[in-house]
Every structure is written in C-alpha cells, then in structure tokens.
Write a protein that holds these residues in place. Structure first.
Motif, PDB file in Angstrom:
ATOM      1  N   SER A 178     -13.516  76.090  41.938  1.00 22.00           N
ATOM      2  CA  SER A 178     -14.861  76.552  42.293  1.00 22.00           C
ATOM      3  C   SER A 178     -15.095  77.683  42.849  1.00 22.00           C
ATOM      4  N   PRO A 179     -16.110  78.304  42.908  1.00 25.86           N
ATOM      5  CA  PRO A 179     -16.427  79.733  43.319  1.00 25.86           C
ATOM      6  C   PRO A 179     -15.938  79.978  44.756  1.00 25.86           C
ATOM      7  N   HIS A 180     -15.193  80.959  45.016  1.00 26.66           N
ATOM      8  CA  HIS A 180     -14.708  81.126  46.287  1.00 26.66           C
ATOM      9  C   HIS A 180     -14.883  82.947  46.658  1.00 26.66           C
ATOM     10  N   TRP A 235     -23.630  85.902  46.240  1.00 24.11           N
ATOM     11  CA  TRP A 235     -22.904  85.801  45.294  1.00 24.11           C
ATOM     12  C   TRP A 235     -22.491  84.514  44.727  1.00 24.11           C
ATOM     13  N   LEU A 236     -22.048  83.911  45.862  1.00 20.84           N
ATOM     14  CA  LEU A 236     -21.762  82.612  45.951  1.00 20.84           C
ATOM     15  C   LEU A 236     -22.552  81.612  45.500  1.00 20.84           C
ATOM     16  N   ARG A 246     -18.020  75.079  46.621  1.00 22.47           N
ATOM     17  CA  ARG A 246     -18.037  76.534  46.981  1.00 22.47           C
ATOM     18  C   ARG A 246     -17.489  76.734  48.266  1.00 22.47           C
ATOM     19  N   THR A 294     -13.642  83.467  39.295  1.00 21.24           N
ATOM     20  CA  THR A 294     -14.331  82.644  40.347  1.00 21.24           C
ATOM     21  C   THR A 294     -13.870  83.066  41.722  1.00 21.24           C
ATOM     22  N   TYR A 295     -13.325  84.220  41.920  1.00 19.40           N
ATOM     23  CA  TYR A 295     -12.852  84.572  43.250  1.00 19.40           C
ATOM     24  C   TYR A 295     -13.271  85.877  43.519  1.00 19.40           C
ATOM     25  N   ARG A 296     -13.987  86.320  44.514  1.00 19.40           N
ATOM     26  CA  ARG A 296     -14.377  87.855  44.756  1.00 19.40           C
ATOM     27  C   ARG A 296     -14.122  87.945  46.459  1.00 19.40           C
ATOM     28  N   GLN A 335     -23.118  81.685  41.544  1.00 15.86           N
ATOM     29  CA  GLN A 335     -22.176  81.010  40.914  1.00 15.86           C
ATOM     30  C   GLN A 335     -22.336  79.573  40.453  1.00 15.86           C
TER      31      GLN A 335
END
Length: 116
Positions: free
Chosen positions: A71-73, A110-111, A45, A97-99, A114
């Motif tokens: 991966s979540p970012h 949030w991370l 992450r 997967t990106y915010r 995920q």
C-alpha cells in the motif's frame, strides 16, 4: 512506545493510518509494527510522522525491510538525519509506493492520489 496509531480518513474519503514514530525502535517494536500492517491494517494507506532523533536498531531495520509493502506509504520528517536513514532503509525495498516528505499536507495529498 515508539509507535502510536490513529485511523483517519483523507480529504478524498480514503481510510489511512497515521503513525506517530519517536524514540528508539528495537526488534520487538518492529515486529509489532509489521504484525499490525500484515493484519488489521493490511492494504491501508500509511502516513508516518517521524520525530527528530528517532533511531532504529539494526535488527529493527532488517525486520522492517522484510515487510511486504504493497500500500502507499508516505513518511514525514523534518530531520535530515532521519530522512537519510529512511532513504537508506527503503531505497530498494518499496519501489514507487513509498515517498518521504518534509511537509505533512504535501504527504497527505500524495497519499490521497495513490491507488491502494
């Protein structure tokens, strides 16, 4: 150096990399960033904290967009200009997967939620 990396753990005990981003990012910087996340930090992450006034060269943007992001970012920035530039760079590339956030605790929550 525009990128500084910290290996940390979320409140739920999940490893992540906190990336401090500032200054002018050129192609060489982008290549080094991609190498880390396609190597040692693969599938981690990511929480990027982007300083106001950060700028990406056209070549750096292109190289970063070619990166395989799985991966979540989460990215945190309070700068409207930086936020708009990041949205343009990632609009079609990263999917769900990106915010982008303006608040680090919200981004970290949030991370943490995920799936990696």
């Amino acid at each position: 150096m525009p990128f500084r990396y910290e290996e940390l753990v979320t409140p739920m005990g999940r490893p992540y990399v906190r990336v401090h981003v500032s200054g002018d990012i050129d192609l060489r910087d982008a290549e080094e960033y991609v190498a880390r996340f396609e190597g040692a930090y693969q599938r981690r992450r990511v929480l990027s904290v982007v300083a106001s006034g950060t700028e990406y060269s056209a070549k750096a943007r292109k190289h970063l967009l070619a990166m395989r992001e799985s991966s979540p970012h989460a990215t945190v920035t309070t700068s409207a200009l930086v936020r708009a530039a990041i949205h343009l760079m990632t609009r079609s590339a990263a999917g769900g997967t990106y915010r982008v956030f303006t608040d680090e605790p919200e981004a970290l929550a949030w991370l943490d939620d995920q799936e990696a």
